[in-house]
Write a protein that holds these residues in place. Structure first.
Motif, mmCIF file in Angstrom:
data_model
loop_
_atom_site.group_PDB
_atom_site.id
_atom_site.type_symbol
_atom_site.label_atom_id
_atom_site.label_comp_id
_atom_site.label_asym_id
_atom_site.label_seq_id
_atom_site.Cartn_x
_atom_site.Cartn_y
_atom_site.Cartn_z
ATOM 1 N N SER A 1 2.936 52.667 -25.668
ATOM 2 C CA SER A 1 2.746 51.899 -24.555
ATOM 3 C C SER A 1 1.476 52.144 -24.108
ATOM 4 O O SER A 1 0.409 51.503 -24.029
ATOM 5 C CB SER A 1 3.594 52.042 -23.485
ATOM 6 O OG SER A 1 3.205 51.070 -22.543
ATOM 7 N N CYS A 2 0.971 53.487 -23.958
ATOM 8 C CA CYS A 2 -0.110 54.019 -23.268
ATOM 9 C C CYS A 2 -1.278 53.616 -24.361
ATOM 10 O O CYS A 2 -2.449 53.286 -23.897
ATOM 11 C CB CYS A 2 -0.206 55.334 -23.014
ATOM 12 S SG CYS A 2 -1.613 56.161 -22.299
ATOM 13 N N THR A 3 -1.132 53.865 -25.560
ATOM 14 C CA THR A 3 -2.069 53.591 -26.734
ATOM 15 C C THR A 3 -2.492 52.240 -26.848
ATOM 16 O O THR A 3 -3.580 51.693 -26.865
ATOM 17 C CB THR A 3 -1.492 54.042 -27.907
ATOM 18 O OG1 THR A 3 -1.275 55.450 -27.819
ATOM 19 C CG2 THR A 3 -2.721 53.664 -29.237
ATOM 20 N N LYS A 4 -1.360 51.280 -26.723
ATOM 21 C CA LYS A 4 -1.589 49.868 -26.628
ATOM 22 C C LYS A 4 -2.363 49.489 -25.417
ATOM 23 O O LYS A 4 -3.276 48.667 -25.540
ATOM 24 C CB LYS A 4 -0.116 48.965 -26.610
ATOM 25 C CG LYS A 4 0.360 49.215 -28.093
ATOM 26 C CD LYS A 4 1.440 48.258 -28.014
ATOM 27 C CE LYS A 4 2.343 48.350 -29.528
ATOM 28 N NZ LYS A 4 3.464 47.651 -29.475
ATOM 29 N N THR A 5 -2.230 50.013 -24.286
ATOM 30 C CA THR A 5 -2.896 49.566 -23.194
ATOM 31 C C THR A 5 -4.349 50.053 -23.270
ATOM 32 O O THR A 5 -5.349 49.274 -22.866
ATOM 33 C CB THR A 5 -2.107 50.279 -21.885
ATOM 34 O OG1 THR A 5 -0.722 49.729 -21.874
ATOM 35 C CG2 THR A 5 -2.914 49.798 -20.384
ATOM 36 N N SER A 6 -4.361 51.300 -23.795
ATOM 37 C CA SER A 6 -5.859 51.865 -23.720
ATOM 38 C C SER A 6 -6.676 51.033 -24.704
ATOM 39 O O SER A 6 -8.041 50.559 -24.508
ATOM 40 C CB SER A 6 -5.854 53.283 -24.397
ATOM 41 O OG SER A 6 -6.843 53.795 -24.530
ATOM 42 N N THR A 7 -6.047 50.631 -26.019
ATOM 43 C CA THR A 7 -6.756 49.928 -27.073
ATOM 44 C C THR A 7 -7.097 48.485 -26.372
ATOM 45 O O THR A 7 -8.270 48.008 -26.527
ATOM 46 C CB THR A 7 -5.938 49.421 -28.136
ATOM 47 O OG1 THR A 7 -5.555 51.136 -28.752
ATOM 48 C CG2 THR A 7 -6.886 48.668 -29.487
ATOM 49 N N SER A 8 -6.276 47.544 -25.691
ATOM 50 C CA SER A 8 -6.503 46.737 -25.066
ATOM 51 C C SER A 8 -7.567 46.734 -24.107
ATOM 52 O O SER A 8 -8.299 45.854 -24.051
ATOM 53 C CB SER A 8 -5.142 45.899 -24.478
ATOM 54 O OG SER A 8 -5.415 44.975 -23.897
ATOM 55 N N SER A 9 -7.315 47.777 -23.359
ATOM 56 C CA SER A 9 -8.440 47.733 -22.352
ATOM 57 C C SER A 9 -9.873 48.168 -22.693
ATOM 58 O O SER A 9 -10.853 47.409 -22.354
ATOM 59 C CB SER A 9 -8.244 49.211 -21.451
ATOM 60 O OG SER A 9 -9.203 49.495 -20.653
ATOM 61 N N VAL A 10 -10.001 48.768 -23.987
ATOM 62 C CA VAL A 10 -11.163 48.972 -24.695
ATOM 63 C C VAL A 10 -11.833 47.741 -25.076
ATOM 64 O O VAL A 10 -12.864 47.104 -24.963
ATOM 65 C CB VAL A 10 -11.078 49.805 -25.897
ATOM 66 C CG1 VAL A 10 -12.425 50.219 -26.429
ATOM 67 C CG2 VAL A 10 -10.799 51.358 -24.990
ATOM 68 N N GLN A 11 -10.940 47.009 -25.906
ATOM 69 C CA GLN A 11 -11.144 45.646 -26.369
ATOM 70 C C GLN A 11 -11.684 44.659 -25.360
ATOM 71 O O GLN A 11 -12.633 43.936 -25.233
ATOM 72 C CB GLN A 11 -9.977 45.014 -27.272
ATOM 73 C CG GLN A 11 -9.469 45.674 -28.554
ATOM 74 C CD GLN A 11 -8.650 45.330 -29.259
ATOM 75 O OE1 GLN A 11 -7.685 44.631 -28.641
ATOM 76 N NE2 GLN A 11 -8.267 45.699 -30.338
ATOM 77 N N ALA A 12 -10.734 44.752 -24.171
ATOM 78 C CA ALA A 12 -11.210 43.846 -23.073
ATOM 79 C C ALA A 12 -12.641 44.017 -22.503
ATOM 80 O O ALA A 12 -13.419 43.278 -21.883
ATOM 81 C CB ALA A 12 -10.344 44.158 -21.806
ATOM 82 N N GLY A 13 -13.191 45.294 -22.658
ATOM 83 C CA GLY A 13 -14.324 45.500 -22.187
ATOM 84 C C GLY A 13 -15.570 45.298 -23.010
ATOM 85 O O GLY A 13 -16.642 45.520 -22.682
ATOM 86 N N LEU A 14 -15.188 44.776 -24.301
ATOM 87 C CA LEU A 14 -16.253 44.561 -25.253
ATOM 88 C C LEU A 14 -16.622 43.011 -25.272
ATOM 89 O O LEU A 14 -15.856 42.159 -24.966
ATOM 90 C CB LEU A 14 -15.860 45.066 -26.604
ATOM 91 C CG LEU A 14 -15.711 46.383 -26.858
ATOM 92 C CD1 LEU A 14 -15.079 46.558 -28.235
ATOM 93 C CD2 LEU A 14 -17.076 47.025 -26.807
#
Length: 364
Positions: free
Chosen positions: A21-34
């Motif tokens: 869950s943390c990994t998905k959130t982190s990945t989603s967060s990174v993508q959201a910042g691009l």
């Protein structure tokens, strides 16, 4: 199962779920910042040919690896700019990038020929070794920087064929006065052999050959040549394509556009170009043999260049290299490096690959 084991298993499952869950959130967060980025890619190719695969592969994989945030739209030659003006369009920023052959632009810098292929040079595998491990790509990128461009290898056709001729060519004297479509340093060699050299984009070759505007033409190999219909305009199919033993195509990127990309997108882009190299080369190796069989069944006459022509062409090729090196510092720098690498890898491949291939093909 013991109570302690049950508790431990439950704890591990809970921790694993939390980590995912943390990994998905982190990945989603990174993508959201691009950012969302939209580029156009002009090319030197008709969409119907295998060479267009390089552009399509880069665009497809960039979009997939960024979840659609970075999208590149490839265009066929002539849709945005003529096929032989890709470098000009990218340099000017008319488009962000383009897919082309660097040797189309040797009038701007003769050393750019090495980015694609030069007569009696490296095969596809050797070319990749030189570009990625032998310092070749860094040397070519240094030249392109003068045009506000950065390049990345993005596709290879493998060893090419020696072109289509309306009549048999048995000796050097038979070449004199012929009008032939052939670009790059190979064209310069043919010119010194007496050929009237023409440079035409792929989409114009068939009509020129069919209507007699030219007497001969080279393009790629059986698969693409058949698609262009060159076998319907000329009967004699020569080999080998000594001027393009391992041609590499390039994606050219405007440096300003490149520098504006997030680092993550730059890495994605570079990875996609490497994948384009493998995809295109594999496709041509798989399809060319089948296409050649069809061409021969349809009446094409397969003919080798005579030893006289091969020897004369090789001598002239290295004469041209030395002449360019004597008057162009950039050419000399690339040529000296390339020549040393060629000597080393030819010596190695003579031992490992050539000895095997000579035996295996002679007994198959």
């Amino acid at each position: 199962m013991k109570r302690r084991e049950v508790l431990n298993t439950a704890a591990i499952a809970t921790a694993t779920t939390a980590l995912v869950s943390c990994t998905k959130t982190s990945t989603s967060s990174v993508q959201a910042g691009l950012p969302n980025v939209r580029w156009r890619m002009t090319t030197s190719w008709p969409k119907s040919l295998g060479t267009f695969i390089g552009a399509e592969t880069v665009a497809k994989r960039v979009a997939e690896m960024t979840n659609g945030r970075f999208k590149i739209t490839p265009f066929a030659a002539g849709e945005l700019v003529p096929g032989l003006q890709v470098l000009d369009a990218v340099q000017a920023g008319t488009v962000e990038c383009g897919h082309t052959s660097s040797y189309y632009y040797i009038g701007k810098s003769p050393a750019l020929a090495f980015a694609t292929s030069v007569p009696f040079g490296l095969n596809a595998q050797q070319q990749y070794a030189w570009l990625y491990q032998g310092g070749g790509l860094a040397a070519i990128q240094k030249i392109y920087a003068n045009f506000n461009v950065i390049n990345f290898p993005a596709g290879s056709t493998g060893a090419q064929m020696g072109g289509w001729f309306k009549k048999e060519i048995k000796s050097v004297s038979d070449l004199k006065g012929l009008k032939m479509r052939i670009p790059g340093l190979g064209g310069q060699v043919m010119s010194r052999l007496g050929v009237n050299v023409q440079v035409l984009p792929g989409g114009e070759i068939y009509l020129a050959l069919d209507r007699g505007a030219i007497d001969a033409a080279e393009w790629v190999g059986p698969y693409d040549d058949e698609k262009l219909g060159l076998n319907k305009a000329a009967q004699f199919y020569y080999y080998p394509g000594w001027w393009e033993p391992g041609p590499t195509l390039d994606v050219l990127v405007n440096l300003n556009a490149w520098n504006r990309l997030p680092k993550e997108y730059q890495e994605v882009f570079k990875t996609a170009t490497v994948e384009a190299n493998l995809t295109m080369l594999n496709q041509y190796d798989a399809l060319n043999g089948e296409a050649l069989s069809r061409l021969l069944a349809g009446g094409t006459k397969l003919v080798p260049y005579s030893p006289e022509i091969m020897q004369a062409a090789q001598k002239i090729s290295f004469d041209i290299f030395e002449e360019n090196a004597s008057k162009d510092a950039a050419f000399k720098q690339v040529y000296d490096q390339w020549k040393a690498f060629r000597k080393q890898i030819f010596a190695w491949n003579r031992v490992n690959e050539l000895s095997y291939e000579n035996f295996a093909t002679s007994t198959s």
